[in-house]
Motif scaffolding. Structure first.
Motif, mmCIF file in Angstrom:
data_model
loop_
_atom_site.group_PDB
_atom_site.id
_atom_site.type_symbol
_atom_site.label_atom_id
_atom_site.label_comp_id
_atom_site.label_asym_id
_atom_site.label_seq_id
_atom_site.Cartn_x
_atom_site.Cartn_y
_atom_site.Cartn_z
ATOM 1 N N GLU A 59 0.808 -1.217 0.000
ATOM 2 C CA GLU A 59 0.000 0.000 0.000
ATOM 3 C C GLU A 59 0.846 1.275 0.000
ATOM 4 O O GLU A 59 0.523 2.224 -0.732
ATOM 5 C CB GLU A 59 -0.972 -0.006 1.184
ATOM 6 N N PRO A 60 1.948 1.355 0.768
ATOM 7 C CA PRO A 60 2.769 2.572 0.693
ATOM 8 C C PRO A 60 3.302 2.833 -0.729
ATOM 9 O O PRO A 60 3.369 3.971 -1.174
ATOM 10 C CB PRO A 60 3.912 2.308 1.668
ATOM 11 N N LEU A 61 3.646 1.771 -1.458
ATOM 12 C CA LEU A 61 4.110 1.933 -2.838
ATOM 13 C C LEU A 61 2.979 2.432 -3.724
ATOM 14 O O LEU A 61 3.182 3.330 -4.557
ATOM 15 C CB LEU A 61 4.679 0.623 -3.384
ATOM 16 N N ALA A 62 1.789 1.900 -3.541
ATOM 17 C CA ALA A 62 0.640 2.344 -4.336
ATOM 18 C C ALA A 62 0.366 3.825 -4.088
ATOM 19 O O ALA A 62 0.101 4.586 -5.031
ATOM 20 C CB ALA A 62 -0.592 1.500 -3.989
ATOM 21 N N GLU A 63 0.444 4.269 -2.842
ATOM 22 C CA GLU A 63 0.245 5.684 -2.508
ATOM 23 C C GLU A 63 1.343 6.552 -3.122
ATOM 24 O O GLU A 63 1.062 7.627 -3.645
ATOM 25 C CB GLU A 63 0.224 5.874 -0.987
ATOM 26 N N LEU A 64 2.566 6.099 -3.053
ATOM 27 C CA LEU A 64 3.689 6.841 -3.635
ATOM 28 C C LEU A 64 3.495 7.014 -5.135
ATOM 29 O O LEU A 64 3.668 8.117 -5.679
ATOM 30 C CB LEU A 64 5.003 6.109 -3.342
ATOM 31 N N LYS A 65 3.088 5.950 -5.815
ATOM 32 C CA LYS A 65 2.841 6.018 -7.261
ATOM 33 C C LYS A 65 1.709 6.989 -7.578
ATOM 34 O O LYS A 65 1.802 7.775 -8.525
ATOM 35 C CB LYS A 65 2.484 4.627 -7.801
ATOM 36 N N LYS A 66 0.638 6.944 -6.775
ATOM 37 C CA LYS A 66 -0.506 7.809 -6.999
ATOM 38 C C LYS A 66 -0.101 9.282 -6.874
ATOM 39 O O LYS A 66 -0.430 10.106 -7.732
ATOM 40 C CB LYS A 66 -1.605 7.472 -5.990
ATOM 41 N N HIS A 67 0.633 9.616 -5.819
ATOM 42 C CA HIS A 67 1.056 10.999 -5.603
ATOM 43 C C HIS A 67 2.071 11.457 -6.663
ATOM 44 O O HIS A 67 1.992 12.598 -7.141
ATOM 45 C CB HIS A 67 1.632 11.174 -4.205
#
Length: 88
Positions: A59-67
């Motif tokens: 999930e932290p990677l998914a958030e990083l990609k989104k931002h």
């Protein structure tokens, strides 16, 4: 070097390539550990060893990609520079 053929440095530089297409398949933990161990052995200017290594997954990677995507699409010139914060 154990188990590897000697490679001419010029051949290695000449044959290197950049890859900008990535798989969604997770990298095995053993591979990450091997790469990170090798990275800590890399030479540094003046033996300063200024490395800061981060492994982001789930999930932290998914958030990083989104931002990062949102910033790039908004034309943010610093979109390639992401500030990381540690969450325990």
């Amino acid at each position: 070097m154990r188990g590897r053929e000697d490679v001419d440095v010029y051949e290695a530089v000449d044959s290197r390539r950049a890859v900008r297409a990535f798989s969604d398949e997770p990298v095995p933990k053993e591979v990450l550990e091997r790469v990170l161990t090798a990275a800590t052995r890399a030479p540094s200017s003046g033996n300063l060893q200024p490395w800061h290594l981060y492994v982001v997954a789930g999930e932290p990677l998914a958030e990083l990609k989104k931002h990062a995507t949102a910033r790039a699409l908004a034309g943010d010139p610093m979109s390639g520079s992401i500030r990381c914060t540690r969450q325990n």
